[in-house]
Design an enzyme around this catalytic site. Structure first.
Site, PDB file in Angstrom:
ATOM      1  N   HIS A   1       0.740  -1.318   0.190  1.00  0.00           N
ATOM      2  CA  HIS A   1      -0.743   0.139   0.068  1.00  0.00           C
ATOM      3  C   HIS A   1       0.775   1.295   0.127  1.00  0.00           C
ATOM      4  O   HIS A   1       0.166   2.126  -0.645  1.00  0.00           O
ATOM      5  CB  HIS A   1      -0.511   0.142   1.210  1.00  0.00           C
ATOM      6  CG  HIS A   1      -2.353  -0.831   1.122  1.00  0.00           C
ATOM      7  ND1 HIS A   1      -3.635  -0.680   0.517  1.00  0.00           N
ATOM      8  CD2 HIS A   1      -1.647  -1.997   1.244  1.00  0.00           C
ATOM      9  CE1 HIS A   1      -3.892  -2.017   0.606  1.00  0.00           C
ATOM     10  NE2 HIS A   1      -3.099  -2.226   0.738  1.00  0.00           N
TER      11      HIS A   1
ATOM     12  N   GLU B   1      -8.846   4.769  -5.228  1.00  0.00           N
ATOM     13  CA  GLU B   1      -8.795   5.216  -6.493  1.00  0.00           C
ATOM     14  C   GLU B   1      -8.950   5.671  -7.467  1.00  0.00           C
ATOM     15  O   GLU B   1      -8.556   6.011  -9.088  1.00  0.00           O
ATOM     16  CB  GLU B   1      -7.586   4.253  -7.418  1.00  0.00           C
ATOM     17  CG  GLU B   1      -8.912   2.974  -8.293  1.00  0.00           C
ATOM     18  CD  GLU B   1      -9.422   2.066  -6.816  1.00  0.00           C
ATOM     19  OE1 GLU B   1      -9.751   1.141  -7.314  1.00  0.00           O
ATOM     20  OE2 GLU B   1      -9.319   1.909  -5.241  1.00  0.00           O
TER      21      GLU B   1
END
Length: 341
Positions: free
Chosen positions: A230, A259
């Site tokens: 991440h 995103e």
């Protein structure tokens, strides 16, 4: 999209299978990964479709808006009955506090002006007494002068305290303004967040300004997180945020959630918006991303997008739905492309 559609997807005679299918429908509609945390959230939501969690999710997703990971984390499994109402109440408290601070600062400034005038008059009176001192008893003159000097000192002390309080009030107002700004900003990318974006859209529509809305989604982003972690995914998001901000300078770029990015173009010319966004897409796709730790290539990073023009006085939800549908088309058409309509 959302709870209603998931609740309507029932069709199996087996209650367990029916609930499983509804959970799958919900996760698909919300574009949520089928991980344990999201499954647990969906189960808690759909197991009690009339409960407080379902009502809070329905309020957040009203008009076709999808949940973000942050929404799920903030809701948990026992949210307030109406999350949107709670947010609006918090906003109202902040605004009320700020108004009180501003009123208090104005009052303090007025008091300071009054004490300055009082002190000036006292000083003038003391000078007058000294000038006519030959006509007064010396003892009386000395006492009056002492009292006057004492009062002047008290006034000066009060002015000093008022100056301190005024400065503290000004600092508090600045902190409140900063807190309000932070509530509308994404901490990772420092872009405006979804709330700020929707508020900006509403303001421009209310002002009668033509706008276009784009929804962008990083292609195969889950693969980046799965392969590199991440922290690398966060750096990718910040890089794309910077590229979008630079390429779409003059327009509002926001991180809409996960995103996803959203762009509010301050133009009603759809072709101008499409070309601007496509240039940003090409810029992102042309970069050669490498891992900071090992300098190994990260691979191609791209995004897909849908962009549409808002109609006169059109609410945000239908505009978002059109842009989101175009984004789906771009994904299904091979990704790394912009579709406008």
């Amino acid at each position: 999209m959302g709870v209603a559609r998931a609740a309507r997807s029932a069709g199996s005679a087996d209650p367990a299978r029916e609930l499983y299918e509804r959970i799958g429908t919900f996760l698909f509609d919300q574009r949520l990964e089928p991980d344990p945390a999201n499954f647990a959230f969906a189960y808690a939501l759909l197991h009690d479709p009339e409960g407080p969690l379902a009502k809070a999710v329905a309020a957040l997703t009203d008009g076709g808006i999808r949940l973000t990971k942050r929404d799920i984390e903030s809701l948990g499994c026992e949210p307030p009955v109406n999350a949107r109402a709670a947010r609006e109440k918090a906003d109202g408290l902040v605004a009320q506090t700020q108004m009180q601070v501003e009123g208090f600062q104005d009052m303090v400034q007025a008091m300071r002006a009054e004490t300055e005038g009082f002190g000036r008059h006292l000083a003038e009176s003391a000078d007058a007494i000294r000038r006519s001192g030959d006509e007064l008893d010396g003892t009386i003159l000395e006492e009056v002068s002492r009292v006057t000097a004492n009062m002047l000192e008290r006034v000066h002390n009060a002015e000093s305290r008022l100056e301190t309080v005024t400065r503290e009030a000004s600092e508090l107002r600045s902190k409140l303004e900063e807190a309000r700004d932070n509530a509308r900003r994404d901490p990772l990318t420092d872009l405006p967040n979804r709330r700020a974006f929707e508020e900006a859209y509403a303001a421009q529509i209310a002002a009668g300004q033509p706008v276009c809305v784009a929804i962008c989604d990083v292609d195969h982003f889950k693969n980046v997180n799965d392969r590199f972690g991440h922290s690398v995914g966060d750096r990718v998001l910040k890089t794309i945020a910077e590229a979008l901000s630079q390429s779409c300078s003059g327009h509002l770029v926001a991180r809409y959630g996960g995103e996803e990015f959203a762009i509010l173009f301050s133009t009603g010319d759809l072709e101008v918006a499409r070309v601007t966004l496509d240039n940003a897409r090409a810029t992102v796709a042309s970069k050669r991303y490498r891992l900071r730790e090992s300098d190994a290539p990260l691979g191609e990073v791209t995004f897909s997008a849908g962009v549409t023009a808002a109609r006169d006085s059109e609410g945000f939800a239908p505009v978002f739905q059109r842009a989101d549908a175009l984004l789906y088309d771009a994904k299904n058409d091979g990704r790394n492309r912009v579709i406008a309509a």
